[in-house]
Design a protein around this motif. Structure first.
Motif, PDB file in Angstrom:
ATOM      1  N   SER A   1      -3.121   5.064  -8.941  1.00  0.00           N
ATOM      2  CA  SER A   1      -2.556   4.286  -8.110  1.00  0.00           C
ATOM      3  C   SER A   1      -2.002   2.820  -8.396  1.00  0.00           C
ATOM      4  O   SER A   1      -1.141   2.039  -7.961  1.00  0.00           O
ATOM      5  CB  SER A   1      -2.949   4.113  -6.677  1.00  0.00           C
TER       6      SER A   1
ATOM      7  N   CYS B   1       0.882  -1.226   0.152  1.00  0.00           N
ATOM      8  CA  CYS B   1      -0.107  -0.071   0.055  1.00  0.00           C
ATOM      9  C   CYS B   1       0.779   1.275  -0.168  1.00  0.00           C
ATOM     10  O   CYS B   1       0.353   2.388   0.091  1.00  0.00           O
ATOM     11  CB  CYS B   1      -0.893  -0.136   1.082  1.00  0.00           C
TER      12      CYS B   1
ATOM     13  N   LEU C   1       0.987   0.215  -7.849  1.00  0.00           N
ATOM     14  CA  LEU C   1       0.694  -1.281  -7.128  1.00  0.00           C
ATOM     15  C   LEU C   1       1.398  -2.269  -7.840  1.00  0.00           C
ATOM     16  O   LEU C   1       1.901  -3.206  -7.323  1.00  0.00           O
ATOM     17  CB  LEU C   1      -0.892  -1.105  -6.933  1.00  0.00           C
TER      18      LEU C   1
END
Length: 470
Positions: free
Chosen positions: A241, A69, A245
């Motif tokens: 994102s 994360c 990731l």
């Protein structure tokens, strides 16, 4: 400063001072974070071996989730930095708030998953039968802190984008200290056992989240940025994102593959691999600090459409990265025979470790520009490129590692495969940085960075109020 130093371009400049004003607090922040786990391990270790083993399994899972994360911090840094560079302070704060709400949503989902599936997850991470109950207890309590932990990651990205890294250092260091006190009090005087350790960590995480949220709240009120969840903004933050990731998952795959293959060479090889990886990870923190500094710096320069400044900052950060990598390698070379005995008394492990560390010395000057350029391209919003080349370079590493294993290359062969991995990453990053495709100016950005939305206001005159310029 000598003429020789000036000839090679290392005469200290105002830009160097600015870079290290960002990098040094970033390093302190990175070092402070692992203290959470060290404190938990030291305190829980005195409860007994099953408790410590349960903590090891649960914390391995939690550390993996946090690692995966980390895109919340990286993505938010780039997005906020661009808006700041473009003079759009309300938009910068709103971008940060969107990232924090995304952290809340992901934290709730992951936290519920940790509570519901605690037992199978702890068993999956290798806990023994007697350690499982302790691991389950720790994981269920610690999972309550997942929303706070991910808000901390996103908030760290906000402040890095603002180039306010000193605040992140203060909060991280304060959190590490509070964690030690809370864990000790809850575990021993209050007799809560391993649940007390998890509770102390959760309370610390919410305290840190509150401290960061207060800073963001103050900025939002000052610049009129909304604090409520914005569906479109959260969707844009999540979309931006995804490439980061993917990049992070691929790096994790490479790390796990090396450990799994090392285990097949026996206990001694695995033990040497553990120490070598731990040292490599520690040295990587120093290089990561430069990468974070470059990430925050580049995002603002590109947001302000300062292309020449961005290229100059890239060159300078790379130069310092290579110098740092060489220095770290020389330190390891000079001291390895002194610190190796601190880790083991096994002569076979010592010999393997001594050989592997020579390769680390060789690879550090290569890894340094890799880390720096990776951070710079993240700051530029070039996440899609990093994701695609991550697939290629990870495949190169896995091919080299499996070929070495098939040929009986031993632990040294696996580390030579890491060298191939680093060279492959260096090539694709240098190729990219030598083009103009990663240079996208303005408040939007490449690779999924959110563009201007309706209602965004540009207030360029106030940028100096929240940034530190060289």
């Amino acid at each position: 400063m000598s003429s020789e130093s000036r000839r090679f371009g290392f005469r200290p400049t105002a830009e160097d001072v600015h870079l290290f004003r960002l990098a040094v607090p970033a390093l302190g922040n990175l070092v402070a974070e692992p203290l959470f786990l060290l404190a938990d391990s030291a305190i829980v270790g005195h409860l007994g071996t099953p408790q410590l083993a349960g903590l090891a399994a649960a914390s391995a899972l939690l550390a993996t989730l946090t690692y995966l994360c980390v895109f919340l911090a990286y993505g938010t840094t780039a997005a906020v930095g661009r808006r700041i560079g473009a003079g759009d302070l309300p938009g910068a704060v709103r971008q940060g708030v969107d990232g924090m709400w995304l952290g809340v949503i992901l934290g709730v989902v992951l936290g519920l998953g940790g509570i519901v599936f605690a037992e199978p997850l702890v068993r999956m991470f290798g806990a023994s039968h007697e350690a499982v109950p302790y691991g389950v207890t720790y994981l269920r309590v610690a999972s309550l802190g997942q929303p706070a932990m991910l808000v901390v990651l996103a908030s760290t990205g906000v402040l890095r984008g603002l180039q306010d890294i000193r605040t992140t250092l203060v909060v991280a260091a304060s959190g590490a200290g509070a964690n030690v006190v809370l864990n000790y009090v809850l575990v021993y005087p209050l007799g809560m056992g391993i649940a007390g350790s998890a509770t102390g960590t959760v309370l610390t995480q919410y305290g840190m989240a509150a401290a960061y949220s207060a800073v963001v709240y103050k900025a939002a009120r000052r610049y009129g940025a909304p604090l409520r969840p914005d569906r479109e903004g959260i969707k844009q933050a999540a979309s931006a994102s995804v490439p980061l990731l993917i990049r992070t998952i691929l790096l994790r795959m490479a790390l796990l593959a090396g450990t799994i293959l090392a285990a097949r060479y026996g206990t001694e090889a695995l033990a040497a691999q553990q120490v070598a990886w731990s040292l490599w990870g520690f040295l990587a923190l120093v290089l990561d600090a430069l990468a974070i500094a470059g990430q925050a710096w580049i995002s603002q320069l590109l947001g302000g459409s300062d292309v020449e400044g961005a290229r100059r900052a890239t060159r300078r950060t790379m130069q310092w990265g290579v110098v740092t990598g060489v220095v770290l390698g020389l330190v390891v070379l000079a001291t390895r025979q002194l610190f190796i005995p601190l880790f083991t008394e096994d002569e076979v492990v010592r010999h393997l470790l001594s050989e592997v560390l020579l390769l680390e010395v060789l690879f550090l000057p290569i890894a340094a520009p890799v880390f720096v350029l990776d951070g710079i391209l993240i700051g530029a919003g070039d996440g899609r490129y990093l994701a695609w080349v991550g697939v290629v370079t990870t495949a190169v590493y896995l091919g080299a590692a499996l070929s070495s294993y098939a040929g009986g290359g031993g632990l040294m062969g696996l580390w030579w495969a890491l060298g191939v991995f680093m060279v492959a990453r260096l090539v694709v990053l240098v190729v990219r940085i030598r083009t103009d495709r990663w240079i996208v100016t303005g408040g939007g950005g490449a690779g999924g960075g959110a563009g201007l939305r309706e209602g965004d206001v540009v207030v360029s005159g106030e940028v100096a109020a929240v940034t530190q310029t060289p």
